[in-house]
Design an enzyme around this catalytic site. Structure first.
Site, PDB file in Angstrom:
ATOM      1  N   PRO A 206      44.486  32.999 -23.078  1.00 27.96           N
ATOM      2  CA  PRO A 206      43.933  33.884 -24.100  1.00 27.96           C
ATOM      3  C   PRO A 206      44.713  35.204 -24.177  1.00 27.96           C
ATOM      4  CG  PRO A 206      42.281  33.305 -22.440  1.00 27.96           C
ATOM      5  CD  PRO A 206      43.574  32.776 -21.964  1.00 27.96           C
ATOM      6  N   GLY A 208      45.841  38.997 -23.883  1.00 23.09           N
ATOM      7  CA  GLY A 208      45.544  40.096 -22.959  1.00 23.09           C
ATOM      8  C   GLY A 208      45.337  39.693 -21.521  1.00 23.09           C
ATOM      9  N   THR A 209      45.812  38.501 -21.155  1.00 22.19           N
ATOM     10  CA  THR A 209      45.615  38.088 -19.771  1.00 22.19           C
ATOM     11  C   THR A 209      46.840  38.355 -18.906  1.00 22.19           C
ATOM     12  OG1 THR A 209      46.122  35.880 -20.555  1.00 22.19           O
ATOM     13  CG2 THR A 209      43.832  36.354 -20.063  1.00 22.19           C
ATOM     14  N   GLY A 210      47.854  38.959 -19.462  1.00 20.11           N
ATOM     15  CA  GLY A 210      49.001  39.357 -18.638  1.00 20.11           C
ATOM     16  C   GLY A 210      50.190  38.417 -18.726  1.00 20.11           C
ATOM     17  N   LYS A 211      50.330  37.693 -19.824  1.00 27.60           N
ATOM     18  CA  LYS A 211      51.456  36.767 -19.940  1.00 27.60           C
ATOM     19  C   LYS A 211      52.778  37.531 -20.038  1.00 27.60           C
ATOM     20  CE  LYS A 211      49.551  34.722 -23.512  1.00 27.60           C
ATOM     21  NZ  LYS A 211      48.223  35.364 -23.491  1.00 27.60           N
ATOM     22  N   HIS A 426      12.450  43.756 -28.916  1.00 26.57           N
ATOM     23  CA  HIS A 426      13.467  42.703 -29.017  1.00 26.57           C
ATOM     24  C   HIS A 426      14.252  42.582 -27.705  1.00 26.57           C
ATOM     25  CE1 HIS A 426      16.561  40.410 -31.420  1.00 26.57           C
ATOM     26  NE2 HIS A 426      17.286  40.769 -30.364  1.00 26.57           N
ATOM     27  N   GLU A 427      14.741  43.707 -27.235  1.00 26.12           N
ATOM     28  CA  GLU A 427      15.571  43.677 -26.020  1.00 26.12           C
ATOM     29  C   GLU A 427      14.752  43.266 -24.806  1.00 26.12           C
ATOM     30  OE1 GLU A 427      18.726  43.746 -26.111  1.00 26.12           O
ATOM     31  OE2 GLU A 427      18.754  44.262 -28.238  1.00 26.12           O
ATOM     32  N   HIS A 430      14.309  39.515 -24.715  1.00 23.79           N
ATOM     33  CA  HIS A 430      15.436  38.814 -24.078  1.00 23.79           C
ATOM     34  C   HIS A 430      15.295  38.878 -22.562  1.00 23.79           C
ATOM     35  CE1 HIS A 430      17.850  38.020 -27.562  1.00 23.79           C
ATOM     36  NE2 HIS A 430      18.052  39.295 -27.877  1.00 23.79           N
ATOM     37  N   ASP A 503      22.036  36.732 -32.131  1.00 21.78           N
ATOM     38  CA  ASP A 503      21.379  35.795 -31.207  1.00 21.78           C
ATOM     39  C   ASP A 503      21.342  34.399 -31.807  1.00 21.78           C
ATOM     40  OD1 ASP A 503      20.841  38.029 -29.693  1.00 21.78           O
ATOM     41  OD2 ASP A 503      18.858  38.327 -30.570  1.00 21.78           O
TER      42      ASP A 503
HETATM   43  P1  ADP Z   1      49.373  39.005 -23.052  1.00 20.39           P
HETATM   44  O1  ADP Z   1      50.845  38.961 -23.147  1.00 20.39           O
HETATM   45  O2  ADP Z   1      48.798  37.888 -22.223  1.00 20.39           O
HETATM   46  O3  ADP Z   1      48.647  39.127 -24.339  1.00 20.39           O
HETATM   47  P2  ADP Z   1      49.899  41.471 -21.713  1.00 20.39           P
HETATM   48  O4  ADP Z   1      50.749  40.981 -20.627  1.00 20.39           O
HETATM   49  O5  ADP Z   1      50.589  42.110 -22.862  1.00 20.39           O
HETATM   50  O6  ADP Z   1      48.955  40.317 -22.244  1.00 20.39           O
HETATM   51  O7  ADP Z   1      48.812  42.448 -21.117  1.00 20.39           O
HETATM   52  C1  ADP Z   1      48.368  43.573 -21.798  1.00 20.39           C
HETATM   53  C2  ADP Z   1      47.952  44.636 -20.824  1.00 20.39           C
HETATM   54  O8  ADP Z   1      46.798  44.229 -20.104  1.00 20.39           O
HETATM   55  C3  ADP Z   1      48.993  44.921 -19.782  1.00 20.39           C
HETATM   56  O9  ADP Z   1      49.844  45.918 -20.198  1.00 20.39           O
HETATM   57  C4  ADP Z   1      48.178  45.346 -18.572  1.00 20.39           C
HETATM   58  O10 ADP Z   1      47.928  46.730 -18.599  1.00 20.39           O
HETATM   59  C5  ADP Z   1      46.869  44.631 -18.744  1.00 20.39           C
HETATM   60  N1  ADP Z   1      46.766  43.429 -17.898  1.00 20.39           N
HETATM   61  C6  ADP Z   1      46.571  42.167 -18.349  1.00 20.39           C
HETATM   62  N2  ADP Z   1      46.501  41.295 -17.333  1.00 20.39           N
HETATM   63  C7  ADP Z   1      46.665  42.003 -16.205  1.00 20.39           C
HETATM   64  C8  ADP Z   1      46.692  41.663 -14.811  1.00 20.39           C
HETATM   65  N3  ADP Z   1      46.532  40.394 -14.400  1.00 20.39           N
HETATM   66  N4  ADP Z   1      46.885  42.650 -13.923  1.00 20.39           N
HETATM   67  C9  ADP Z   1      47.035  43.914 -14.342  1.00 20.39           C
HETATM   68  N5  ADP Z   1      47.029  44.294 -15.620  1.00 20.39           N
HETATM   69  C10 ADP Z   1      46.832  43.373 -16.569  1.00 20.39           C
HETATM   70 ZN    ZN Z   2      19.019  40.062 -29.495  1.00 23.15          ZN
END
Ligand code: ADP
Ligand code: ZN
Length: 603
Positions: A206, A208-211, A426-427, A430, A503
């Site tokens: 996904p 933002g996971t650090g690829k 409501h809250e 839940h 919900d």
């Molecule tokens: P992707 O390429 O998977 O979309 P990024 O490598 O560009 O994600 O990550 C975006 C930012 O999120 C990085 O600059 C970092 O600050 C943070 N980040 C994401 N995963 C990690 C991780 N495993 N450890 C530390 N920072 C992370």
């Molecule tokens: Zn709700």
């Protein structure tokens, strides 16, 4: 098939325009210029001037006669008519009518004006247009001649390069990539035994996971140059440009080998090729070129290509076959431990107060990606600054989780008292349903402060550990919890509001998945009625069954949710007193912790 095709403009097009401009220039501007010095007169004037001896030189052309006055100061022009006496008359009055051309303009000036000037104009115009283009595209090449060069950014070994230690969690991915680093360090070890590295490694996961970070870290650890380019940068306006960029990138990479080439968002060029009418020729050419280049270099040249995507299923099979991107490294959302580590890595960059419990924060931020966690840490620091504090405290982190997940608090929101009461019910609805079902996770925090995301209230549930499996009962309880908000509203004020929209969506999604994907319905059993198409981007699913089955699925989804709603209603009715008390308390305090909630519940 209403795809709009981008017009292709090969270089010939520009040469054509260039020529047209020159021709136009010569046809319109040049005559105008020369006309300024030539006076048009009628034929009788020509004759009378001849007779009066006012003429210097004459040049007879096919369709006009040019002549000068005695001092050769002015040039005149007149049309030809049938005049057999002309030559005789000219001789008689002693006019010089040699075939010599009376120059309207010096030859150098004329060449300058008709060729050099338009050329200069064209080049100037071209430059201007290109500059506009590249400015719009956010920098890049300033010259036409640079088009088709890859503008891969090179990060050559820098001491501040990213290392594996900067990437928290993701242990499996790191382990997988360590081998690549080792290979780049001493390729001979591998060559001796005849092993070759995979040419391409695909990082899937996904956003933002650090690829990107991992790819940079491989280069940083191996201390080799790092070329990075995004797949979308290959897709150019002109057919063939992307392909030439690919060629150029690989040429550069081979010169710098050993090195890492990183292609982000490879799905932009690597999508499955199909026979769509109006398909994207440019993208296909680029992909073909990429495939050719990858086949073209030997496994041991030391160029390793890393590519990232969050839609692995959309990639062309030719791209993932052995010899190309044959190794796939999953980069998943971090688990609890991973989240804690990522928080700690990023917290090193800010001042953190004395007793901040990162494990608790990680638990609250379940489902957050690395990028979101890094954002949470930054938000906490910003909040600390706003408070005038020197360090970020636990409360800063907790608030910033909500900011990142639900948006900022709306300071001057216009909720009426009645609305606020409904939101409170409501809250609590839940939370109460969740708490009364043993299998549901306890509540961490409940708030009815409106958020900029549009949420009017917010119940933060906390799971104590990692969940990899969910039982049928757990999912049912979860659906009941989702319906609890609406049920409480119905119970308290006797009517329902729009506040349950989200919900309803979530509950429906879960119920549908139970029937179509998890095989949890009695009637259909273990038949896949839906396939997930976008695993890493929200997990959209598409139905794969007949229309009759669809109708039946819909019927079952409705029944399932109805049943859970009734269950939630029963729980709340049974605990009506507690519900009233808790809602009243939340209404007054606006934010209550899980502890306060449990205290009142168990009182
Ligand atoms: P992707 O390429 O998977 O979309 P990024 O490598 O560009 O994600 O990550 C975006 C930012 O999120 C990085 O600059 C970092 O600050 C943070 N980040 C994401 N995963 C990690 C991780 N495993 N450890 C530390 N920072 C992370
Ligand atoms: Zn709700």
């Amino acid at each position: 098939m209403n795809e709009v095709k981008t017009p292709k403009k090969p270089m010939m097009f520009y040469y054509g325009i260039f020529l047209a401009v020159i021709i136009l220039f010569n046809a319109i501007v040049m005559p105008l210029l020369s006309n300024m010095r030539v006076k048009e007169v009628d034929y009788s004037t020509f004759i009378s001037m001849t007779v009066n001896g006012e003429i210097g030189k004459v040049e007879i052309q096919d369709n006009k006669i040019l002549f000068t006055d005695k001092n050769e100061e002015n040039v005149y022009e007149t049309g030809t008519i049938y005049d057999p006496m002309l030559t005789e008359r000219l001789i008689k009055y002693n006019v010089d009518f040699t075939g010599e051309i009376i120059e309207e303009m010096s030859p150098i000036l004329s060449i300058l004006l008709s060729w050099i000037l338009p050329m200069a104009l064209m080049v100037g115009l071209g430059q201007l247009v290109m500059k506009k283009f590249t400015d719009k595209a956010g920098g890049g090449n300033s010259m036409m001649f640079n088009m088709g060069k890859s503008n891969a950014k090179i990060y050559v070994k820098s001491s501040s390069g990213i290392k594996f230690s900067d990437v928290a969690g993701e242990d499996e991915a790191k382990e997988n990539l360590t081998e690549v680093v080792d290979y780049l360090h001493n390729p001979d070890k591998y060559k001796a035994i005849g092993a070759s590295m995979p040419k391409g490694i695909l990082l899937v996961g996904p956003p933002g996971t650090g690829k990107t970070m991992l790819a940079k870290a491989v280069a940083g650890e191996a201390n080799v140059p790092f070329f990075s380019i995004s797949g979308s940068e290959f897709v150019e306006m002109f057919v063939g440009m992307g392909a030439s960029k690919v060629r150029d990138l690989f040429k550069q990479a081979k010169e710098k080998a050993p090195c890492i080439v990183f292609i982000d968002e490879i799905d932009a060029i690597g999508k499955k090729r199909d026979n769509h009418i109006g398909g994207n020729d440019e993208r296909e050419q680029t992909l073909n070129q990429l495939l050719t280049e990858m086949d073209g270099f030997e496994g041991n040249t030391g160029v390793i290509i890393l590519a990232a995507t969050n839609r692995p299923e959309s990639l062309d099979p030719a791209l993932t076959r052995p010899g190309r991107f044959d190794r796939r490294v999953p980069v998943e959302l971090p688990d609890l431990k991973g989240r804690e580590e990522i928080l700690k890595v990023h917290a090193k960059k800010i001042c953190v107060g004395p007793n901040v419990d990162f494990s608790a924060i990680a638990r609250m931020a379940s489902g957050a990606s690395g990028a979101e966690l890094s954002n949470i840490v930054n938000e906490a620091a910003l909040r600390a600054v706003r408070r005038g504090s020197k360090a970020a405290m636990q409360a800063d982190f907790e608030e910033s989780i909500e900011v990142v997940i639900a948006g900022y608090q709306k300071k001057n929101s216009l909720l009426t008292d009645k609305e606020k009461m409904i939101v409170a019910y409501h809250e609590i609805g839940h939370a109460l349903v969740a708490a009364m079902q043993t299998n549901s996770a306890p509540v961490q925090k409940i708030t009815i402060v409106p958020r900029t995301s549009g949420a009017l209230g917010y119940t933060m549930q906390v799971d104590e550990g990692n969940h990899y499996l969910m039982s049928k009962e757990e999912i049912e309880n979860k659906i009941a919890t989702y319906t609890g908000g609406r049920a409480a509203e119905q119970l308290a004020v006797g009517s329902v509001s729009t506040g349950a929209a989200n919900d309803i969506e979530q509950a429906t999604r879960l119920a549908r998945a139970m029937i179509t994907r998890y095989g949890m319905s009695d009637e259909f059993g273990m038949v896949a009625l839906e396939t997930v198409t976008n695993q890493y981007l929200g997990g959209d699913a598409s139905l794969a069954c007949s229309a009759e089955t669809q109708t039946e699925i819909d019927r079952q989804v409705v029944a399932l949710i109805k049943k859970q709603y009734d269950k939630a209603m029963a729980i709340l009715t049974e605990n009506k007193q507690k519900l009233d008390k808790l809602a009243q308390y939340l209404y007054e305090k606006e934010t209550i912790t899980g502890e306060e909630f449990m205290n009142i519940l168990n009182a």
